[in-house]
Write an enzyme that holds these catalytic residues in place. Structure first.
Site, PDB file in Angstrom:
ATOM      1  N   SER A 299       0.813  -1.225   0.000  1.00  0.00           N
ATOM      2  CA  SER A 299       0.000   0.000   0.000  1.00  0.00           C
ATOM      3  C   SER A 299       0.844   1.272   0.000  1.00  0.00           C
ATOM      4  O   SER A 299       0.407   2.298  -0.520  1.00  0.00           O
ATOM      5  CB  SER A 299      -0.943  -0.005   1.211  1.00  0.00           C
ATOM      6  OG  SER A 299      -1.854  -1.075   1.127  1.00  0.00           O
TER       7      SER A 299
ATOM      8  N   HIS B 262       0.089   3.480   4.527  1.00  0.00           N
ATOM      9  CA  HIS B 262      -0.793   4.127   3.550  1.00  0.00           C
ATOM     10  C   HIS B 262      -0.557   5.637   3.542  1.00  0.00           C
ATOM     11  O   HIS B 262      -0.391   6.258   2.485  1.00  0.00           O
ATOM     12  CB  HIS B 262      -2.261   3.858   3.889  1.00  0.00           C
ATOM     13  CG  HIS B 262      -2.646   2.417   3.871  1.00  0.00           C
ATOM     14  ND1 HIS B 262      -2.208   1.520   4.819  1.00  0.00           N
ATOM     15  CD2 HIS B 262      -3.466   1.721   3.038  1.00  0.00           C
ATOM     16  CE1 HIS B 262      -2.729   0.322   4.571  1.00  0.00           C
ATOM     17  NE2 HIS B 262      -3.496   0.414   3.497  1.00  0.00           N
TER      18      HIS B 262
END
Length: 365
Positions: free
Chosen positions: A239, A304
């Site tokens: 991610s 993220h």
């Protein structure tokens, strides 16, 4: 190219307007339509209609000169050709190349340049290879563990030499290789879809080196950020790199909103933001409210956010410098210095802070 003495007999370094016009109309120069557009743009940007001989040579050898870039920036020229959307008789692959040009690039002149000089070799191998490797690793671990969702709850999962675990910080490769491991089929599917839909077009336009640098910078920043802000948590999934690519592309679209011609751009941007936010929310839920009993902390969501920061800073600089050398951009050196400073801080943090702060990390598997 014709010899300098033929084009510039007085050795001024410039080609006169009449000579230049004669060259273009007589087709003495073997130029494709994109380069003809650029030569006309160079002539129009000069009040006397002159073109520097070196600029002519650079364009013939597929280099775009700094004065041409300035002419574009100053709006001193208009493209003599129709937009690529009106280009007739294209095959399937060339239509895909045209789609990529309108999807990624904000200016018609850049789209022309990319469309006419694009070659299918080398193909965008980096994003395809990373995605394929992630799928293969996931299938291998899924078959081995007989588990396809929430794999991190399996007691054998964290024993993988690829996963980043705070107890294995000394094994430096784990700060990158965690990108091949995923929590489950849903996370892999989300990352693989974005890598192929956004990463492949970006790599086709900006090249393997730039996009691989951006992706890996997001991955590395993700694991290092977790090691600083969520010291007990492991990390899995790509991610960090995916969010670096997506946030860079979205930021580039916003910065060049008027020039972007990709269809339904507002709707697509809203959907992308909703999906990315939902994925972050899911990661936060798994981190702090795990649905099943676990032997230790679940993977962190900070990768993220770190990837998104890398995309907006480093990624936006890379995407805005299409066909320009990064080392010639002042902003690139500022971003590189900031990223290097972060790396040094993170290294010292991992070496000294855990012992100084007495962090109680879970025992390594």
């Amino acid at each position: 190219a014709p010899p300098p003495q033929q084009l510039d007999p007085e050795h001024t370094g410039f080609i006169g307007a009449d000579t230049f016009t004669g060259l273009v109309h007589s087709h003495e120069l073997p130029l494709d339509p994109a380069k003809l557009d650029m030569l006309v743009a160079l002539a129009q940007s000069n009040e006397r209609g002159q073109v520097c001989y070196q600029e002519l040579v650079d364009l013939i050898s597929s280099k775009r000169s700094s004065s041409f870039k300035r002419a574009i920036a100053n709006g001193q020229r208009a493209l003599p050709r129709d937009g690529l959307l009106e280009e007739p008789g294209l095959g399937v692959y060339k239509r895909f190349v045209r789609y990529v040009a309108y999807e990624i690039l904000p200016r018609e002149v850049d789209r022309h340049w990319y469309f006419y000089r694009h070659r299918s070799c080398p193909p965008p191998v980096f994003m395809a290879s990373v995605t394929l490797a992630q799928i293969i690793v996931f299938l291998c671990y899924g078959a081995r563990l007989n588990k396809w969702v929430l794999q991190t709850y399996h007691p054998e999962y964290m024993k993988s030499p690829l996963v980043y675990h705070p107890g294995h910080r000394a094994r430096a490769w784990r700060f990158l290789t965690y990108m091949f491991m995923h929590v489950g089929l849903e996370q892999l599917g989300f990352n693989a879809l974005l890598q192929l839909m956004i990463g492949v077009p970006l790599e086709m336009v900006h090249g393997l080196l730039r996009i691989s640098l951006l992706y890996l910078a997001g991955v590395l920043a993700g694991s290092l950020t977790v090691s600083i802000t969520d010291m007990r948590a492991p990390v899995v999934g790509g991610s960090g790199g995916v969010y670096a690519l997506c946030s860079a592309h979205l930021a580039n679209v916003v910065m060049n909103w008027a020039g972007m011609r990709c269809p339904y751009k507002l709707l697509r941007m809203v959907l992308a933001l909703v999906c990315m936010s939902s994925e972050v929310g899911r990661a936060v839920w798994l981190r702090f409210s795990p649905p099943l009993p676990a032997s230790g902390p679940q993977p962190s969501f900070m990768a993220h956010l770190a990837g998104a920061v890398v995309g907006v800073s480093m990624g936006l600089t890379i995407l805005r410098s299409y066909e320009e050398r990064l080392r010639d951009q002042c902003g690139w050196w500022v971003v590189l210095l900031a990223y290097g400073t972060f790396l040094l801080f993170a290294i010292f943090w991992n070496v000294f802070a855990y012992d100084l702060l007495g962090a109680h990390i879970p025992p390594p598997p």
